[in-house]
Scaffold this active site. Sequence first.
Site, PDB file in Angstrom:
ATOM      1  N   VAL A   1       8.627  39.570   1.220  1.00 56.02           N
ATOM      2  CA  VAL A   1       8.028  40.277   0.087  1.00 56.02           C
ATOM      3  C   VAL A   1       8.244  39.495  -1.209  1.00 56.02           C
ATOM      4  O   VAL A   1       7.306  39.311  -2.003  1.00 56.02           O
ATOM      5  CB  VAL A   1       8.616  41.701  -0.041  1.00 56.02           C
ATOM      6  CG1 VAL A   1       8.155  42.362  -1.341  1.00 56.02           C
ATOM      7  CG2 VAL A   1       8.205  42.558   1.149  1.00 56.02           C
TER       8      VAL A   1
ATOM      9  N   CYS B   1      20.953  59.128  -0.204  1.00 56.31           N
ATOM     10  CA  CYS B   1      21.020  59.664  -1.564  1.00 56.31           C
ATOM     11  C   CYS B   1      20.574  61.124  -1.598  1.00 56.31           C
ATOM     12  O   CYS B   1      19.375  61.414  -1.794  1.00 56.31           O
ATOM     13  CB  CYS B   1      20.150  58.822  -2.495  1.00 56.31           C
ATOM     14  SG  CYS B   1      20.228  59.321  -4.222  1.00 56.31           S
TER      15      CYS B   1
ATOM     16  N   GLY C   1      13.468  53.918   7.567  1.00 59.32           N
ATOM     17  CA  GLY C   1      12.991  54.793   8.620  1.00 59.32           C
ATOM     18  C   GLY C   1      12.269  56.018   8.096  1.00 59.32           C
ATOM     19  O   GLY C   1      11.754  56.023   6.974  1.00 59.32           O
ATOM     20  N   ASP C   2      12.277  57.084   8.892  1.00 56.22           N
ATOM     21  CA  ASP C   2      11.480  58.266   8.553  1.00 56.22           C
ATOM     22  C   ASP C   2      11.947  58.932   7.261  1.00 56.22           C
ATOM     23  O   ASP C   2      11.136  59.385   6.452  1.00 56.22           O
ATOM     24  CB  ASP C   2      11.475  59.266   9.710  1.00 56.22           C
ATOM     25  CG  ASP C   2      12.877  59.687  10.129  1.00 56.22           C
ATOM     26  OD1 ASP C   2      13.847  58.993   9.754  1.00 56.22           O
ATOM     27  OD2 ASP C   2      13.009  60.707  10.820  1.00 56.22           O
ATOM     28  N   GLY C   3      13.256  59.001   7.029  1.00 59.67           N
ATOM     29  CA  GLY C   3      13.767  59.586   5.794  1.00 59.67           C
ATOM     30  C   GLY C   3      13.349  58.780   4.579  1.00 59.67           C
ATOM     31  O   GLY C   3      13.010  59.334   3.526  1.00 59.67           O
TER      32      GLY C   3
ATOM     33  N   THR D   1      13.928  50.309  11.412  1.00 62.49           N
ATOM     34  CA  THR D   1      14.882  51.221  12.042  1.00 62.49           C
ATOM     35  C   THR D   1      15.023  50.873  13.512  1.00 62.49           C
ATOM     36  O   THR D   1      14.032  50.546  14.171  1.00 62.49           O
ATOM     37  CB  THR D   1      14.431  52.689  11.904  1.00 62.49           C
ATOM     38  OG1 THR D   1      15.250  53.517  12.752  1.00 62.49           O
ATOM     39  CG2 THR D   1      12.975  52.870  12.289  1.00 62.49           C
TER      40      THR D   1
ATOM     41  N   ASP E   1      15.766  53.038  15.620  1.00 69.56           N
ATOM     42  CA  ASP E   1      15.422  54.270  16.339  1.00 69.56           C
ATOM     43  C   ASP E   1      13.988  54.274  16.847  1.00 69.56           C
ATOM     44  O   ASP E   1      13.661  55.025  17.765  1.00 69.56           O
ATOM     45  CB  ASP E   1      15.600  55.486  15.427  1.00 69.56           C
ATOM     46  CG  ASP E   1      17.033  55.668  14.981  1.00 69.56           C
ATOM     47  OD1 ASP E   1      17.915  55.018  15.579  1.00 69.56           O
ATOM     48  OD2 ASP E   1      17.274  56.434  14.042  1.00 69.56           O
TER      49      ASP E   1
END
Length: 221
Positions: A29, A79, A108-110, A131, A133
Amino acid sequence: MIMATKFKKIGILTSGGDAPGMNAAIRAVVRACLYRGIECVGIRRGYSGLISGDIERMNASNVSHIINRGGTILYTARCPEFKTEEGLQIAIANCKKNGIEGIVVIGGDGSYRGAQKLARLGINTIGIPGTIDLDISCTDYTIGFDTAMNTVLELVELLHVARLDTVHRTVAVELVLAVVLVRLQLQVDAEDLRELGALVRHGGMEAPEGLADLLGCNEDV
């Protein structure tokens, strides 16, 4: 004709649990921004750093020699404050204060849910799935998952080499999203665990065809 928006300054952060490959994504990036003349800032410790203003300008030297390093050079943290309206508004204010027009979120998803909240309040966001997962929808792979599965393959192979002819018992190898039962007197090859990886990847929890018989059990994995 739709004209692409020209960004002058974007931020990048890593959030949640770290995963192998995050540093490579950060490097990509930053280097892409430098090539296109876009200023890039790193936000340390995920959304926590966005709230506290822990932000640094990124350049080529920041991302040199980091591909082979584990973890993430921007650090990561969960956080709870960001989940509150007050915390979210502070994060938005810091984006505006620092001239951040968009944020690249690696996580990830969060992390994606946090990015969605920012997007709804006018901060452009894009997510890079990072992630072990593999619990992100609309993608077959995530940063870190392949490394995690291959590490499992190596460790299970070590179990075979070390104990295959020594004991006659069942050993449970516990993964993040599944429990694989490996009967050590049987030869479980790498292809069976790759099937398990595909199983987790697509969200199913039933054993692949033939795996239950190989493991000597009739229950779902």
